[in-house]
Design a protein around this motif. Sequence first.
Motif, short mmCIF file in Angstrom:
data_model
loop_
_atom_site.label_atom_id
_atom_site.label_comp_id
_atom_site.label_asym_id
_atom_site.label_seq_id
_atom_site.Cartn_x
_atom_site.Cartn_y
_atom_site.Cartn_z
N LEU A 132 0.84 -1.20 0.00
CA LEU A 132 0.00 0.00 0.00
C LEU A 132 0.87 1.25 0.00
O LEU A 132 0.59 2.22 -0.73
CB LEU A 132 -0.93 -0.01 1.21
CG LEU A 132 -1.84 1.21 1.37
CD1 LEU A 132 -2.75 1.38 0.15
CD2 LEU A 132 -2.67 1.10 2.65
N GLY A 133 1.91 1.26 0.80
CA GLY A 133 2.81 2.40 0.83
C GLY A 133 3.50 2.62 -0.50
O GLY A 133 3.65 3.77 -0.96
N ALA A 134 3.92 1.53 -1.15
CA ALA A 134 4.56 1.65 -2.46
C ALA A 134 3.60 2.22 -3.49
O ALA A 134 3.96 3.07 -4.31
CB ALA A 134 5.07 0.28 -2.91
N ALA A 135 2.35 1.76 -3.46
CA ALA A 135 1.35 2.24 -4.41
C ALA A 135 1.04 3.72 -4.18
O ALA A 135 0.92 4.50 -5.13
CB ALA A 135 0.07 1.42 -4.29
N LEU A 136 0.92 4.12 -2.92
CA LEU A 136 0.64 5.52 -2.61
C LEU A 136 1.81 6.39 -3.04
O LEU A 136 1.61 7.47 -3.63
CB LEU A 136 0.37 5.69 -1.11
CG LEU A 136 0.14 7.13 -0.65
CD1 LEU A 136 -1.10 7.74 -1.30
CD2 LEU A 136 0.04 7.19 0.88
N GLN A 137 3.03 5.96 -2.76
CA GLN A 137 4.19 6.75 -3.16
C GLN A 137 4.24 6.90 -4.68
O GLN A 137 4.47 8.00 -5.19
CB GLN A 137 5.47 6.10 -2.65
CG GLN A 137 6.72 6.93 -2.89
CD GLN A 137 7.97 6.24 -2.41
OE1 GLN A 137 8.55 5.41 -3.11
NE2 GLN A 137 8.40 6.57 -1.20
N ASP A 138 4.03 5.82 -5.40
CA ASP A 138 4.04 5.90 -6.86
C ASP A 138 2.95 6.82 -7.36
O ASP A 138 3.18 7.64 -8.27
CB ASP A 138 3.85 4.51 -7.46
CG ASP A 138 5.13 3.69 -7.48
OD1 ASP A 138 6.12 4.11 -6.86
OD2 ASP A 138 5.13 2.61 -8.10
N ALA A 139 1.75 6.69 -6.82
CA ALA A 139 0.62 7.51 -7.28
C ALA A 139 0.88 8.99 -7.04
O ALA A 139 0.58 9.83 -7.90
CB ALA A 139 -0.66 7.07 -6.58
N ASP A 140 1.43 9.32 -5.90
CA ASP A 140 1.71 10.71 -5.59
C ASP A 140 2.82 11.25 -6.51
O ASP A 140 2.74 12.39 -6.99
CB ASP A 140 2.13 10.84 -4.13
CG ASP A 140 2.26 12.28 -3.68
OD1 ASP A 140 1.33 13.08 -3.93
OD2 ASP A 140 3.30 12.63 -3.08
N ARG A 141 3.83 10.45 -6.78
CA ARG A 141 4.92 10.89 -7.65
C ARG A 141 4.47 11.04 -9.10
O ARG A 141 5.01 11.89 -9.82
CB ARG A 141 6.11 9.93 -7.52
CG ARG A 141 6.76 10.01 -6.17
CD ARG A 141 7.98 9.15 -6.00
NE ARG A 141 8.52 9.33 -4.65
CZ ARG A 141 9.68 8.86 -4.22
NH1 ARG A 141 10.45 8.17 -5.05
NH2 ARG A 141 10.09 9.08 -2.98
N LEU A 142 3.51 10.23 -9.51
CA LEU A 142 3.00 10.39 -10.88
C LEU A 142 2.43 11.79 -11.10
O LEU A 142 2.53 12.34 -12.20
CB LEU A 142 1.92 9.34 -11.17
CG LEU A 142 2.42 7.94 -11.50
CD1 LEU A 142 1.24 6.99 -11.65
CD2 LEU A 142 3.27 7.93 -12.75
N ASP A 143 1.83 12.37 -10.08
CA ASP A 143 1.24 13.70 -10.22
C ASP A 143 2.29 14.78 -10.39
O ASP A 143 1.96 15.91 -10.73
CB ASP A 143 0.33 14.02 -9.03
CG ASP A 143 -1.02 14.57 -9.45
OD1 ASP A 143 -1.63 14.02 -10.38
OD2 ASP A 143 -1.46 15.58 -8.86
N ALA A 144 3.56 14.45 -10.12
CA ALA A 144 4.65 15.40 -10.33
C ALA A 144 5.24 15.29 -11.72
O ALA A 144 6.16 16.06 -12.06
CB ALA A 144 5.75 15.16 -9.30
N LEU A 145 4.74 14.37 -12.54
CA LEU A 145 5.30 14.12 -13.86
C LEU A 145 4.30 14.47 -14.96
O LEU A 145 3.13 14.70 -14.70
CB LEU A 145 5.71 12.65 -13.97
CG LEU A 145 6.77 12.17 -12.98
CD1 LEU A 145 7.04 10.69 -13.17
CD2 LEU A 145 8.06 12.97 -13.11
N GLY A 146 4.77 14.47 -16.21
CA GLY A 146 3.90 14.70 -17.35
C GLY A 146 3.37 16.12 -17.41
O GLY A 146 3.95 17.06 -16.85
N ALA A 147 2.25 16.29 -18.09
CA ALA A 147 1.65 17.61 -18.24
C ALA A 147 1.27 18.21 -16.89
O ALA A 147 1.45 19.42 -16.65
CB ALA A 147 0.44 17.53 -19.16
N LEU A 148 0.73 17.38 -16.00
CA LEU A 148 0.39 17.86 -14.66
C LEU A 148 1.64 18.34 -13.93
O LEU A 148 1.62 19.37 -13.24
CB LEU A 148 -0.29 16.75 -13.86
CG LEU A 148 -1.73 16.44 -14.25
CD1 LEU A 148 -2.16 15.11 -13.64
CD2 LEU A 148 -2.65 17.56 -13.79
N GLY A 149 2.72 17.58 -14.05
CA GLY A 149 3.95 17.99 -13.40
C GLY A 149 4.47 19.32 -13.90
O GLY A 149 4.97 20.14 -13.12
#
Length: 233
Positions: A132-149
């Motif tokens: 769960l912690g790994a999934a949350l960390q990945d999900a939060d970091r995805l929001d820092a990348l791409g167009a959103l990032g």
Amino acid sequence: MRAPADLSLPSAPALAPLLALDPRLPGVWAWVGRHMTPDAAHDDAHLCRVAVWTRRCAPQEPPALAVAAALTHDVVNLPKNHPQRAQASTLAAQAVLEALPDLGFSPAEAGAVALAVRDHSFSRGAVPETRLGAALQDADRLDALGALGILRVATVGGHLGRALLDPADPWCQSREPDDQTYSVDHFFTKLLRLSTSFQTDVGRAEAQRRTAVMHAFLAQLGEEIGVPYAPMD
């Protein structure tokens, strides 16, 4: 300090179906609304996106725990330049651990969510102990990348009064990146290497796709400023 916004009423389109996954989640959302101080990069839409991707990165985890972790992970939201920024996730985890039992979660469930919240933060530099912690960390970091990032870099840089870029050396070829002074430097201090830190297969694949988007943006920026983009090694 700005008073916490009332986040208790759904505004992001994805929120309602997330809250419908478990009868305890509306109470979690109301609690977040009473305690979190949002900003442009950490608002209800951000929390919803993180919830969606936490579930995608760990589909085997109970939906109630995945969504609760995502909705509460920024309940202590400190500015990037706050002296306690690195402790924000630890403070959030303690608040979650104390609050969730009163919202219908067992002590074990509250502990699992709090552990994920504690370990998700980039500033803390922790490798999550659970799926769960790994999934949350990945999900939060995805929001820092791409167009959103890209949008978030510009938003935070503008809020903190940083220049867009160093016109003499925008790609940090003869200097160390300084993202306290130049917003574009944040791509080089953190974002373009973030994909190597992902813990889940789903998150890693999406991170690589979004990183390619950011490279394409920087290449276009180079054309517009007349300095061809030169990725750092």
